[in-house]
Design an enzyme around this catalytic site. Sequence first.
Site, PDB file in Angstrom:
ATOM      1  N   HIS A  42      46.624  13.177  60.975  1.00  0.00           N
ATOM      2  CA  HIS A  42      47.575  12.945  61.942  1.00  0.00           C
ATOM      3  C   HIS A  42      47.784  13.684  63.058  1.00  0.00           C
ATOM      4  O   HIS A  42      49.178  13.921  63.788  1.00  0.00           O
ATOM      5  CB  HIS A  42      48.255  13.425  60.838  1.00  0.00           C
ATOM      6  CG  HIS A  42      50.269  13.068  61.317  1.00  0.00           C
ATOM      7  ND1 HIS A  42      51.172  14.500  60.845  1.00  0.00           N
ATOM      8  CD2 HIS A  42      51.056  12.583  60.733  1.00  0.00           C
ATOM      9  CE1 HIS A  42      52.419  13.844  61.720  1.00  0.00           C
ATOM     10  NE2 HIS A  42      52.454  12.661  61.720  1.00  0.00           N
TER      11      HIS A  42
ATOM     12  N   LYS B 173      47.317  15.187  67.153  1.00  0.00           N
ATOM     13  CA  LYS B 173      48.156  14.976  68.760  1.00  0.00           C
ATOM     14  C   LYS B 173      46.721  15.735  69.379  1.00  0.00           C
ATOM     15  O   LYS B 173      48.416  17.474  69.219  1.00  0.00           O
ATOM     16  CB  LYS B 173      50.129  14.621  68.635  1.00  0.00           C
ATOM     17  CG  LYS B 173      50.329  13.329  67.877  1.00  0.00           C
ATOM     18  CD  LYS B 173      50.267  14.054  66.405  1.00  0.00           C
ATOM     19  CE  LYS B 173      51.617  12.637  65.908  1.00  0.00           C
ATOM     20  NZ  LYS B 173      52.551  12.980  64.559  1.00  0.00           N
TER      21      LYS B 173
ATOM     22  N   HIS C 134      61.817  14.748  65.982  1.00  0.00           N
ATOM     23  CA  HIS C 134      60.161  14.024  65.408  1.00  0.00           C
ATOM     24  C   HIS C 134      59.515  15.593  65.699  1.00  0.00           C
ATOM     25  O   HIS C 134      58.631  15.280  65.493  1.00  0.00           O
ATOM     26  CB  HIS C 134      59.833  12.707  66.411  1.00  0.00           C
ATOM     27  CG  HIS C 134      58.193  12.018  65.364  1.00  0.00           C
ATOM     28  ND1 HIS C 134      57.546  12.972  66.213  1.00  0.00           N
ATOM     29  CD2 HIS C 134      58.060  11.366  65.009  1.00  0.00           C
ATOM     30  CE1 HIS C 134      56.603  11.779  65.284  1.00  0.00           C
ATOM     31  NE2 HIS C 134      56.613  11.776  64.004  1.00  0.00           N
TER      32      HIS C 134
ATOM     33  N   ASP D 294      60.203  34.925  63.575  1.00  0.00           N
ATOM     34  CA  ASP D 294      60.034  36.460  64.026  1.00  0.00           C
ATOM     35  C   ASP D 294      59.793  35.848  65.921  1.00  0.00           C
ATOM     36  O   ASP D 294      60.694  35.285  66.286  1.00  0.00           O
ATOM     37  CB  ASP D 294      59.372  37.785  63.844  1.00  0.00           C
ATOM     38  CG  ASP D 294      60.047  38.192  62.319  1.00  0.00           C
ATOM     39  OD1 ASP D 294      61.205  37.771  61.934  1.00  0.00           O
ATOM     40  OD2 ASP D 294      59.080  39.421  61.362  1.00  0.00           O
TER      41      ASP D 294
END
Length: 521
Positions: free
Chosen positions: A179, A181, A418, A425
């Site tokens: 997955h 990119k 998407h 913090d």
Amino acid sequence: MTATMPSAREWSRWLGWLALCLLLAGCTHAVVREHQTALTLEEARQTWLGGQVEQVLAAQSEPDGFGMLANGKEAFAVRAGLIQQTQRELDIQTYLLGEGQTTNLVLSRLLKAAEEGVRVRLLVDDIGAVGQGERLAALASHPGIHVRVYNPVAVGRGHLVTRVLASITNPAQQHRRMHNKLWIADNSVAIVGGRNLGDEYFDANDARNFADLDLVTVGEVVPELSRSFDLYWNHGLAQPIERYHQVADDAWQALQSELDEWLDDNADSAYFSELRQQSREAPPWETLHWGEGQALWDAPGKLAESGAPDWQTTLLGDLTANTQTSERLTLISAYFVPTEDGVERLTHLADQGVAVEVITNSLESTDAAVVHGAYAPWRQTLLEHGVTLYELRPEQEADEVDAENEMRVPGASASALHIKAISFDDQLFVGSFNVDPRSVLWNTEVGVLVKSATLMAAFDELVEIGRDPAISYHVVLDDAGHVNWELEHDGEPRLLTEEPGSLWRHFNAWISHTFRLERWL
């Protein structure tokens, strides 16, 4: 012992298996698969981009610079510009490779860059390459372009249905996908975030666009991202596209002519006209935020494991080990599936006084209603403990939003979230990781964890836009403890007591909840 001849039925079965084996063997071709690595730092410095980066870093005390790309058109303009500015090497890693005007322009420019001596490496998840094998093989026929598909199967590659059927031989492995990119130019400038390649990720689709987020990065974090790319590129699950699709040695020339003709015919489109106005002749140094970044990624062999990994060995484990949350936690996730353990963690933080906020898709806007069905049942518990929830609306009414920080997606009939970003913090993580079991257990992911006060301030502005009642529903509990949705319509506040969405979407959400699909989503 007397030998018996196989029956006609047995002969038929054995012949069937033989035919299948021959088919599988015939679908791969002998192709040399070379081990390749990114440019060395010395080689990178000798490029134009590397020289520019070296100069700008020399004037800074922090090791890394980051530019936030929230606007789709700007995100594409930066990518298109980087292709032109690259001199030695361009590495692209993507889950999906869509068809459309932005992809056509990218492929055309990749071919032109290769003609000018740039080595192009394109790594696509095999599911994301379905139906595009011949085109990718034509692209790879250029001597300067290398295309590999991750976690491939040899048959059924022409259509998603046949590709899924071909996966039946090994469903456990095929359920897992790359997955990640990444864009990396001359090992000097990188883009990491949520965007795949496709019109809907760059505000170029008339029907549906995604609100998304990338970081363009320079500095010490870039070689680390290149190292992650090399690990995936050289892993055994990354196979040359030519092993599955044979084309002529000069097929790239026909592809180039086809792309040039298409681009000429569409040169005056509204999108390309605006893109030319945003053309970048210099890197986007003026928008960089300075700080320190850490590249985090899943091991590429995660997809080959026999079962679900220990989450502490995944990107989530690294993220947890490198962050602390005592004041606030903000999650922006396209697909938010908290699970029982996650809800326990989030409510514990909220009970301890941590401001926990989640922005995700509404049932109306999501492109995966089954995922929404695994999130929706947890809303009441989260709200009861003080967790704040916002859900992006598909049709948004805001007219004026800062173009560089917008979550609103103009120019389409529907929009969806998407973005994959988490702030702990004073630290911000941006990458491909969704807050769901699929990203934790089944997919591989990549991202950058950043400590930068000015980048965090820019992210906070994006979060503030996401809270706009003209853009998102504010999910709340009424006095009776029922879930309601607050919004603004035509400038007036409204309250919905029933979750908006079609019957079909409600049905899909019900299925995933009823059949307990949460772990697989």
